[in-house]
Write a protein that holds these residues in place. Structure first.
Motif, PDB file in Angstrom:
ATOM      1  N   PHE A  54     -30.346   3.905   1.679  1.00 38.75           N
ATOM      2  CA  PHE A  54     -31.502   3.252   2.289  1.00 38.75           C
ATOM      3  C   PHE A  54     -31.184   1.799   2.633  1.00 38.75           C
ATOM      4  CE2 PHE A  54     -35.140   0.444   1.373  1.00 38.75           C
ATOM      5  CZ  PHE A  54     -35.907   0.734   2.481  1.00 38.75           C
ATOM      6  N   VAL A  55     -30.499   1.118   1.714  1.00 38.43           N
ATOM      7  CA  VAL A  55     -30.108  -0.272   1.946  1.00 38.43           C
ATOM      8  C   VAL A  55     -29.259  -0.381   3.212  1.00 38.43           C
ATOM      9  CG1 VAL A  55     -28.608  -2.105   1.086  1.00 38.43           C
ATOM     10  CG2 VAL A  55     -30.264  -1.041  -0.438  1.00 38.43           C
ATOM     11  N   PHE A  56     -28.330   0.542   3.376  1.00 39.53           N
ATOM     12  CA  PHE A  56     -27.440   0.539   4.542  1.00 39.53           C
ATOM     13  C   PHE A  56     -28.241   0.641   5.838  1.00 39.53           C
ATOM     14  CE2 PHE A  56     -25.301   3.438   7.601  1.00 39.53           C
ATOM     15  CZ  PHE A  56     -24.376   2.541   8.103  1.00 39.53           C
ATOM     16  N   GLY A  57     -29.139   1.616   5.912  1.00 41.89           N
ATOM     17  CA  GLY A  57     -29.904   1.807   7.132  1.00 41.89           C
ATOM     18  C   GLY A  57     -30.800   0.626   7.447  1.00 41.89           C
ATOM     19  N   THR A  58     -31.454   0.082   6.424  1.00 40.11           N
ATOM     20  CA  THR A  58     -32.343  -1.054   6.633  1.00 40.11           C
ATOM     21  C   THR A  58     -31.571  -2.296   7.062  1.00 40.11           C
ATOM     22  OG1 THR A  58     -33.720  -0.160   4.853  1.00 40.11           O
ATOM     23  CG2 THR A  58     -34.205  -2.388   5.595  1.00 40.11           C
ATOM     24  N   ALA A  59     -30.391  -2.492   6.477  1.00 45.65           N
ATOM     25  CA  ALA A  59     -29.583  -3.665   6.814  1.00 45.65           C
ATOM     26  C   ALA A  59     -29.142  -3.636   8.272  1.00 45.65           C
ATOM     27  CB  ALA A  59     -28.361  -3.742   5.901  1.00 45.65           C
ATOM     28  N   VAL A  60     -28.819  -2.466   8.781  1.00 47.81           N
ATOM     29  CA  VAL A  60     -28.424  -2.355  10.187  1.00 47.81           C
ATOM     30  C   VAL A  60     -29.558  -2.831  11.085  1.00 47.81           C
ATOM     31  CG1 VAL A  60     -27.863  -0.735  12.046  1.00 47.81           C
ATOM     32  CG2 VAL A  60     -26.767  -0.493   9.817  1.00 47.81           C
ATOM     33  N   ILE A  61     -30.766  -2.374  10.789  1.00 55.11           N
ATOM     34  CA  ILE A  61     -31.930  -2.733  11.600  1.00 55.11           C
ATOM     35  C   ILE A  61     -32.193  -4.242  11.556  1.00 55.11           C
ATOM     36  CG2 ILE A  61     -34.417  -2.401  11.882  1.00 55.11           C
ATOM     37  CD1 ILE A  61     -33.976   0.394  10.530  1.00 55.11           C
ATOM     38  N   ALA A  62     -32.207  -4.803  10.335  1.00 56.97           N
ATOM     39  CA  ALA A  62     -32.529  -6.212  10.173  1.00 56.97           C
ATOM     40  C   ALA A  62     -31.424  -7.123  10.712  1.00 56.97           C
ATOM     41  CB  ALA A  62     -32.790  -6.523   8.702  1.00 56.97           C
ATOM     42  N   PHE A  75     -25.715  -8.770   7.193  1.00 58.42           N
ATOM     43  CA  PHE A  75     -24.516  -8.256   7.870  1.00 58.42           C
ATOM     44  C   PHE A  75     -23.539  -7.681   6.855  1.00 58.42           C
ATOM     45  CE2 PHE A  75     -20.082  -9.419   9.015  1.00 58.42           C
ATOM     46  CZ  PHE A  75     -19.889  -8.494  10.040  1.00 58.42           C
ATOM     47  N   GLU A  76     -23.354  -8.392   5.732  1.00 57.08           N
ATOM     48  CA  GLU A  76     -22.417  -7.927   4.711  1.00 57.08           C
ATOM     49  C   GLU A  76     -22.936  -6.655   4.040  1.00 57.08           C
ATOM     50  OE1 GLU A  76     -19.957  -7.438   1.344  1.00 57.08           O
ATOM     51  OE2 GLU A  76     -22.125  -7.745   1.294  1.00 57.08           O
ATOM     52  N   VAL A 134     -24.517  -4.308   5.436  1.00 60.90           N
ATOM     53  CA  VAL A 134     -24.222  -3.162   6.304  1.00 60.90           C
ATOM     54  C   VAL A 134     -22.943  -2.475   5.827  1.00 60.90           C
ATOM     55  CG1 VAL A 134     -23.520  -2.457   8.625  1.00 60.90           C
ATOM     56  CG2 VAL A 134     -25.410  -4.061   8.333  1.00 60.90           C
ATOM     57  N   PHE A 135     -21.935  -3.282   5.468  1.00 63.74           N
ATOM     58  CA  PHE A 135     -20.659  -2.715   5.029  1.00 63.74           C
ATOM     59  C   PHE A 135     -20.719  -2.230   3.583  1.00 63.74           C
ATOM     60  CE2 PHE A 135     -19.602  -5.311   8.653  1.00 63.74           C
ATOM     61  CZ  PHE A 135     -18.654  -4.545   9.317  1.00 63.74           C
ATOM     62  N   SER A 136     -21.298  -3.048   2.698  1.00 63.77           N
ATOM     63  CA  SER A 136     -21.358  -2.636   1.293  1.00 63.77           C
ATOM     64  C   SER A 136     -22.246  -1.415   1.133  1.00 63.77           C
ATOM     65  CB  SER A 136     -21.873  -3.786   0.420  1.00 63.77           C
ATOM     66  OG  SER A 136     -23.199  -4.136   0.759  1.00 63.77           O
ATOM     67  N   GLY A 137     -23.380  -1.387   1.830  1.00 69.07           N
ATOM     68  CA  GLY A 137     -24.260  -0.229   1.751  1.00 69.07           C
ATOM     69  C   GLY A 137     -23.640   1.012   2.356  1.00 69.07           C
ATOM     70  N   GLY A 138     -22.925   0.840   3.477  1.00 72.41           N
ATOM     71  CA  GLY A 138     -22.268   1.978   4.109  1.00 72.41           C
ATOM     72  C   GLY A 138     -21.183   2.570   3.229  1.00 72.41           C
ATOM     73  N   LEU A 139     -20.371   1.686   2.626  1.00 69.98           N
ATOM     74  CA  LEU A 139     -19.307   2.154   1.741  1.00 69.98           C
ATOM     75  C   LEU A 139     -19.888   2.850   0.512  1.00 69.98           C
ATOM     76  CD1 LEU A 139     -16.330   2.273   0.851  1.00 69.98           C
ATOM     77  CD2 LEU A 139     -16.651   0.011  -0.195  1.00 69.98           C
ATOM     78  N   GLY A 140     -20.892   2.217  -0.099  1.00 70.63           N
ATOM     79  CA  GLY A 140     -21.493   2.806  -1.283  1.00 70.63           C
ATOM     80  C   GLY A 140     -22.140   4.154  -0.985  1.00 70.63           C
ATOM     81  N   SER A 141     -22.795   4.245   0.161  1.00 65.66           N
ATOM     82  CA  SER A 141     -23.426   5.512   0.551  1.00 65.66           C
ATOM     83  C   SER A 141     -22.394   6.611   0.710  1.00 65.66           C
ATOM     84  CB  SER A 141     -24.192   5.334   1.867  1.00 65.66           C
ATOM     85  OG  SER A 141     -25.170   4.343   1.750  1.00 65.66           O
TER      86      SER A 141
END
Length: 352
Positions: free
Chosen positions: A65-73, A234-235, A237-244
């Motif tokens: 969820f963090v990953f998706g929200t971070a991309v939007i924001a 922005f950061e 996006v990467f940490s959330g994507g990797l963790g997901s």
């Protein structure tokens, strides 16, 4: 227990009641996430734990969820010129290592049957500690270090660097050194240390790490507040994507949770990000600190309820978590609308 809420068939195996709850909660968290670059994602994992989801699913789904929200924001903050991509890229390495260490810890504790309890205790300590610090700063300070999002009206080099950051910049001069937006010069090793610590939190707690990383960028690195917010997203996006991805490999991402949360947060994140251009967050910062403190109490109440087998305490903890987020999100929206009305009245008076 809250099994009655979890039961029932529905879309992606989630009951209609839970879908509605997740969509609404996603909207609220999106507003907080877009405004603070933190301030809501860390409430998702505790809420899922209180709903009796297994720890890896709660952490993995929270991170997705963090990953998706971070991309939007992040897209919105990019439009506002509030992202330092150099700083973000430097932080990715340390964050990646930290996430893997945190993820491994969660699965090890889960094998011992201790993950849920330890993660909940960690949340109580972190939310309570950071909440107390933010609230004390907001109530006792003169506003100099408070969150000020008026980036369109204020040059980045006009932001006052906190004394702590100045001391670190003078003391830690280990090369290589790097110059960041706002004419900030700092050692790469300071940035890496901040990245590793917050990455560890991301992997262990299922959060973007923003409620620790954003203050760390301001007070340890000395980054101007609007840039800290945008770069943090922005950061993430990467940490959330990797963790997901890592949690997804182990079956720790539940689309029945993530999809409705993201659906609600898509609008909320845009609202919160847009509000940063018109809201001076001196007052909102107090609400944010209070939300962290209430979140700490909520997690503690929910964990006690789970331990003693009290459905009432578990439900109370969940209500406190959701309620605290709703109050702060409403405060942000109300303040933004009030600021816009004042601006329009001033423009009308000037035109007359």
């Amino acid at each position: 227990m809250l099994d009655s809420l979890l039961g029932g068939s529905g879309i992606l195996g989630t009951s209609p009641e839970m879908l509605a709850l997740f969509v609404g909660f996603g909207l609220v968290v999106g507003v907080l996430f877009g405004f603070f670059g933190m301030g809501g994602s860390f409430l998702v994992t505790p809420a899922l734990l209180m709903l009796d989801y297994p720890a890896p699913v709660a952490v993995g789904s929270g991170m997705a969820f963090v990953f998706g929200t971070a991309v939007i924001a992040t897209l919105k903050h990019h439009d506002l010129g509030q992202v330092d991509y150099k700083l973000g890229v430097i932080m990715i390495t340390g964050t990646t290592i930290g996430i893997e260490a945190g993820r491994a810890s969660v699965y090890y504790l889960e094998s011992l049957g201790l993950a849920g309890g330890i993660i909940s205790v960690a949340y109580v300590v972190l939310l309570g500690g950071v909440g107390a610090m933010v609230t004390r700063d907001a109530l006792g300070g003169d506003g100099g270090d408070s969150i000020d999002h008026e980036a369109t009206d204020k040059d980045l080099d006009e932001y006052e660097i906190p004394d702590v950051a100045k001391t670190i910049q003078r003391t830690v001069r280990i090369p290589p050194m790097v110059t960041l937006r706002g004419d900030i010069r700092v050692s790469v090793w300071v940035i890496t240390a901040v990245a590793f610590a917050t990455g560890l939190l991301s992997g262990f707690l299922g959060v973007g790490g923003g409620f620790i990383r954003m203050p760390a960028m301001i007070y340890a690195i000395g980054v101007p507040v609007p840039v800290a917010v945008g770069t943090d997203l922005f950061e993430i996006v990467f940490s959330g994507g990797l963790g997901s991805y890592l949690y997804g490999q182990g079956g720790g991402v539940d689309l029945g949770i993530v999809a409705p949360l993201l659906f609600g947060s898509a609008l909320g994140a845009r609202i919160g990000s847009a509000a940063t251009a018109v809201v001076d967050a001196d007052g909102i910062k107090i609400y944010f600190g209070g939300m962290l403190l209430v979140g700490a109490v909520a997690v503690g109440v929910g964990e006690i309820g789970s331990y003693v087998g009290s459905p009432t305490l578990e439900l109370l903890g969940l209500v406190l978590v959701v309620g605290a987020a709703v109050v702060v999100a409403v405060a942000i929206i109300y303040t933004a609308l009030s600021s816009l009305r004042v601006t329009r009245r001033q423009q009308t008076s000037t035109a007359d």
